[in-house]
Design an enzyme around this catalytic site. Structure first.
Site, short mmCIF file in Angstrom:
data_model
loop_
_atom_site.label_atom_id
_atom_site.label_comp_id
_atom_site.label_asym_id
_atom_site.label_seq_id
_atom_site.Cartn_x
_atom_site.Cartn_y
_atom_site.Cartn_z
N GLU A 1 37.13 26.58 -36.27
CA GLU A 1 36.62 27.63 -37.17
C GLU A 1 37.70 28.67 -37.43
O GLU A 1 37.75 29.25 -38.52
CB GLU A 1 35.35 28.25 -36.56
CG GLU A 1 34.19 27.27 -36.67
CD GLU A 1 33.18 27.33 -35.54
OE1 GLU A 1 33.15 28.34 -34.81
OE2 GLU A 1 32.43 26.35 -35.38
N GLY B 1 28.30 21.66 -34.66
CA GLY B 1 27.13 22.30 -35.26
C GLY B 1 26.37 21.43 -36.23
O GLY B 1 25.50 21.90 -36.96
N HIS C 1 40.47 27.27 -32.18
CA HIS C 1 39.19 26.65 -32.54
C HIS C 1 39.22 26.27 -34.02
O HIS C 1 39.79 26.99 -34.84
CB HIS C 1 38.03 27.61 -32.24
CG HIS C 1 36.71 26.93 -32.32
ND1 HIS C 1 36.09 26.67 -33.52
CD2 HIS C 1 35.91 26.40 -31.35
CE1 HIS C 1 34.95 26.01 -33.27
NE2 HIS C 1 34.82 25.85 -31.97
N GLY D 1 28.78 24.73 -27.94
CA GLY D 1 28.44 25.79 -28.88
C GLY D 1 26.95 26.11 -28.80
O GLY D 1 26.49 26.81 -27.90
N GLY D 2 26.18 25.58 -29.72
CA GLY D 2 24.75 25.90 -29.84
C GLY D 2 23.98 25.81 -28.53
O GLY D 2 23.20 26.71 -28.20
N GLU E 1 37.60 18.72 -30.28
CA GLU E 1 36.37 19.01 -31.01
C GLU E 1 36.49 18.46 -32.43
O GLU E 1 37.08 19.11 -33.30
CB GLU E 1 36.13 20.52 -31.08
CG GLU E 1 36.02 21.18 -29.72
CD GLU E 1 35.24 22.50 -29.81
OE1 GLU E 1 34.22 22.60 -29.13
OE2 GLU E 1 35.63 23.38 -30.58
N ASN F 1 30.92 28.38 -25.68
CA ASN F 1 31.49 29.20 -26.74
C ASN F 1 30.33 29.78 -27.55
O ASN F 1 29.70 29.06 -28.32
CB ASN F 1 32.40 28.33 -27.63
CG ASN F 1 32.94 29.09 -28.82
OD1 ASN F 1 32.78 30.31 -28.93
ND2 ASN F 1 33.58 28.37 -29.74
N TRP F 2 30.07 31.04 -27.32
CA TRP F 2 28.90 31.65 -27.98
C TRP F 2 29.15 31.95 -29.46
O TRP F 2 28.23 32.31 -30.19
CB TRP F 2 28.50 32.96 -27.27
CG TRP F 2 28.07 32.78 -25.84
CD1 TRP F 2 27.99 31.60 -25.14
CD2 TRP F 2 27.65 33.81 -24.94
NE1 TRP F 2 27.55 31.85 -23.85
CE2 TRP F 2 27.33 33.20 -23.71
CE3 TRP F 2 27.52 35.19 -25.05
CZ2 TRP F 2 26.89 33.92 -22.60
CZ3 TRP F 2 27.07 35.91 -23.95
CH2 TRP F 2 26.75 35.28 -22.74
N LYS F 3 30.40 31.84 -29.89
CA LYS F 3 30.77 32.13 -31.29
C LYS F 3 30.24 33.52 -31.68
O LYS F 3 30.20 34.42 -30.85
CB LYS F 3 30.27 31.03 -32.22
CG LYS F 3 30.71 29.63 -31.73
CD LYS F 3 30.51 28.53 -32.70
CE LYS F 3 30.98 27.22 -32.11
NZ LYS F 3 30.88 26.10 -33.02
N SER G 1 28.36 19.27 -30.85
CA SER G 1 26.96 18.85 -30.67
C SER G 1 26.72 18.22 -29.30
O SER G 1 25.93 17.28 -29.18
CB SER G 1 26.53 17.90 -31.80
OG SER G 1 26.61 18.57 -33.04
P1 13P Z 1 28.32 22.91 -31.20
O1 13P Z 1 28.07 22.53 -29.75
O2 13P Z 1 27.34 23.92 -31.71
O3 13P Z 1 28.44 21.70 -32.07
O4 13P Z 1 29.74 23.65 -31.23
C1 13P Z 1 30.81 23.09 -30.58
C2 13P Z 1 31.93 24.04 -30.59
O5 13P Z 1 32.50 24.33 -31.64
C3 13P Z 1 32.32 24.68 -29.33
O6 13P Z 1 33.50 25.37 -29.45
#
Ligand code: 13P
Length: 251
Positions: free
Chosen positions: A98, A174, A96, A235-236, A168, A9-11, A214
């Site tokens: 977020e 993050g 998600h 994510g990251g 998640e 997920n590149w956000k 993470s």
């Molecule tokens: P991180 O891997 O950056 O913690 O993000 C996880 C995430 O929200 C994937 O959707």
């Protein structure tokens, strides 16, 4: 046998050229990943068409990060499921944390979005997860169960073939603070039990449940070794092709 998946997920990261370069790097390295692992990347909407082109001929599938809760019309700024399909998306992430936290996404809205996505032929990665206060109050099982049931009670066993769940925990996203393999496994097992109660053992057994928060090359192995963890939503670490591929090699 349920599918193993590692999805990135590149956000809201990368420009179009950066995203295309990242997608190409992932596609090139995808051959290093075991054949039974499905790779997915979820770039921002603006990148979808170009990233689809970059992924052509590879084993990497394309996902959106969200979709509108209407199929078309006067909804300025929204992206419909039909648009996503026409941009070669196979999946969309929905719910998600977020989106829930910053954009008021409710379970009721998610029911509409999941329905539209499935009707359009998209597969869905449905996210659930408790926040820190809920975890500290010992309510994590209750919260995750409610999020799962509130949406999935509107769907059938047949629909579940097109739905992947991603657990998640919000406090792990993050933050560098990963859930321990044990903490993640007990929630995954709980979600699988919820699925078994609603849809029966076969559907529960066949549904892919991903961990996100993470997740990185250094902890993926331990997480993916758990019986109910079928991969990750990253994510990251998905913003670096080497790390993303390394994670996908951790089964
Ligand atoms: P991180 O891997 O950056 O913690 O993000 C996880 C995430 O929200 C994937 O959707």
């Amino acid at each position: 046998m349920r599918k193993l998946i590692v999805a990135g997920n590149w956000k809201m990261n990368t420009t179009v050229p950066e995203g295309v370069a990242l997608a190409k790097a992932v596609a090139e390295k995808a051959a290093e990943v075991p054949a039974n692992v499905q790779l997915i990347v979820a770039p921002p909407h603006t990148h979808l068409v170009s990233v689809a082109e970059a992924l052509k001929g590879s084993k990497v599938a394309l996902s959106a990060q969200n979709c509108a809760d209407h199929d078309k019309g006067a909804y300025t700024g929204e992206i419909s499921v039909g648009m996503l399909v026409s941009a070669a998306c196979e999946y969309t992430i929905l719910g998600h944390s977020e989106r829930r936290q910053y954009y008021g996404e409710t379970d009721a809205k998610l029911v509409d979005k999941v329905r539209l996505a499935l009707d359009a032929g998209l597969k869905v990665i449905l996210c659930v997860g408790e926040n820190l206060d809920e975890r500290e109050a010992g309510k994590h099982f209750e919260v995750v169960t409610a999020q799962t049931v509130n949406v999935l009670s509107h769907f059938s066993a047949g629909d579940m073939a097109k739905i992947v769940i991603a657990y998640e925990p919000v406090w792990a996203i993050g933050t560098g603070k990963t859930a321990t393999a044990e903490q993640a496994e007990e929630i995954h097992a709980c979600i699988r039990k919820v699925l078994a109660d609603q849809f029966g053992a076969k559907v529960a057994d066949d549904t892919t449940i991903l961990y996100g928060g993470s997740c990185k090359p250094s902890n993926a192995k331990e997480l993916f070794a758990q019986p109910d963890i079928d991969g990750g939503l990253i994510g990251g670490a998905a913003l670096k092709a080497e790390d993303f591929i390394e994670i996908a090699k951790s089964f």
